[in-house]
Write a protein that holds these residues in place. Sequence first.
Motif, PDB file in Angstrom:
ATOM      1  N   PRO A 188       0.817  -1.226   0.000  1.00  0.00           N
ATOM      2  CA  PRO A 188       0.000   0.000   0.000  1.00  0.00           C
ATOM      3  C   PRO A 188       0.849   1.274   0.000  1.00  0.00           C
ATOM      4  N   ASP A 202       0.000   3.845  -3.040  1.00  0.00           N
ATOM      5  CA  ASP A 202      -0.833   4.994  -2.670  1.00  0.00           C
ATOM      6  C   ASP A 202       0.030   6.151  -2.125  1.00  0.00           C
ATOM      7  N   TYR A 227      -1.295   7.899   1.074  1.00  0.00           N
ATOM      8  CA  TYR A 227      -1.083   7.122   2.317  1.00  0.00           C
ATOM      9  C   TYR A 227       0.373   7.290   2.781  1.00  0.00           C
TER      10      TYR A 227
END
Length: 400
Positions: free
Chosen positions: A358, A362, A365
């Motif tokens: 992730p 992203d 994030y």
Amino acid sequence: MTGDAADRLLPDPKRPFRLIVTGGGTGGHTYPALTAVRTLQGRLAATGRALEVLWVGTADGLEARVAAAEGIEFATVATGKVRRSRNPLEIVSNIKDMGRALLGVIQARSIVSGFRPDVVLATGGYVAVPVGLAARMRRRPLVVHEQTVRLGLANRMLARAATRFAVSSESTLSLLPESVRAGAVVTGNPVRPEALSGRPERAVEALGLHGFDRSLPTVYVTGGAQGSQQINTLMYGILPWLLSHANVIHQCGAANLEGLRRDAGQLPAELAARYLLTGFVGPELPDVLALADVVISRSGAGTIAELTALGKAAVLIPLASSAGGEQEHNARHLHEAGAAVALLGNVSPDGLRQAVAPLLADPAYRADIAKRAMAHGRPDAADRLVDVVLSVASPTDGSH
Ligand SMILES: CC(=O)N[C@H]1[C@@H](OP(=O)(O)OP(=O)(O)OC[C@H]2O[C@@H](n3ccc(=O)[nH]c3=O)[C@H](O)[C@@H]2O)O[C@H](CO)[C@@H](O)[C@@H]1O
């Protein structure tokens, strides 16, 4: 404190400020000491004042090499390691070591008397004990600095002798004896200034990273100064996957380099072009940190200080056997604040992949974690520690 305060403390501005710095054995104790010395030097120079430094360490510690490279005057004292053991063989070693420790105190007393420091700054390691005790005996102000969240043995022994005790984290305050806690100050762990001013392009040039695909994020993998076999093994469990999503700089530890080079030779050429394997990152470290979008790392105190001062999104894999579990504490503390992703216990390659994916996919994030990490950083730690040094400075009157 400003230069004005330094003026007040030293009535004779022509007289150099005299500092004894002691600490070493590992990078963890050595580099914060060096950073504090350089910062103090800069602060005094700004007011036209010189600094005379004597580093007291051990001949075979990292501090001897660092002091030589920096042109800092260096002296050694005998040191003894204190073990808690009932093993008769170790008791004999303990007695010998106690003799050496006593000799160290006698040598340190004579060094402190001869140099007449305005302040003694101790940053941990066995060698700091005799020098700190000698400072107390000769009534010179003693500042003790602890880098990790747990108290090292040397600093525990010196706590009551300290004029001021400086710690890197609030959570360390509760570990100090009550009488010491009242005068303790949270400075953070000094980060070498150059670590904060790296430039990505310089890393590309210096390390020849021309095969990196700059449309992909870059991951810096580090096992701390020695490298980490655990992290190396995990990396080789996910490397083809990781390289299809990112560029990777992997610091594996000098001792592990040859073996891993053979494994890296199996990578397809298009993935190998995005991979740099190195034993140790030298002067390029600030630039590598600047280039990195994500860091996979041990959670030693020095690394954590750098990653938080810079605000880097990191996956932390603590060394389980670190003293007092301090690496685990560091990782957990940041994880709970959403300021890093910590992998504790038995980590599998798949667990690492799930933590990293992730962050690569992203950017928002990643930026959020980086921002939270930065909130824990103390880029001004060296200045704060120097404030403490200057605040206790007492000019010697020649009577010691
Ligand atoms: C195995 C062990 O006992 N580790 C301890 C050791 O960690 P160790 O000294 O390995 O790790 P730290 O994180 O404290 O410091 C490593 C320092 O070396 C630098 N670096 C690292 C790799 C590299 O290739 N190039 C480079 O310059 C890092 O940027 C950092 O400044 O002391 C720390 C205290 O300070 C403790 O918290 C750790 O638990």
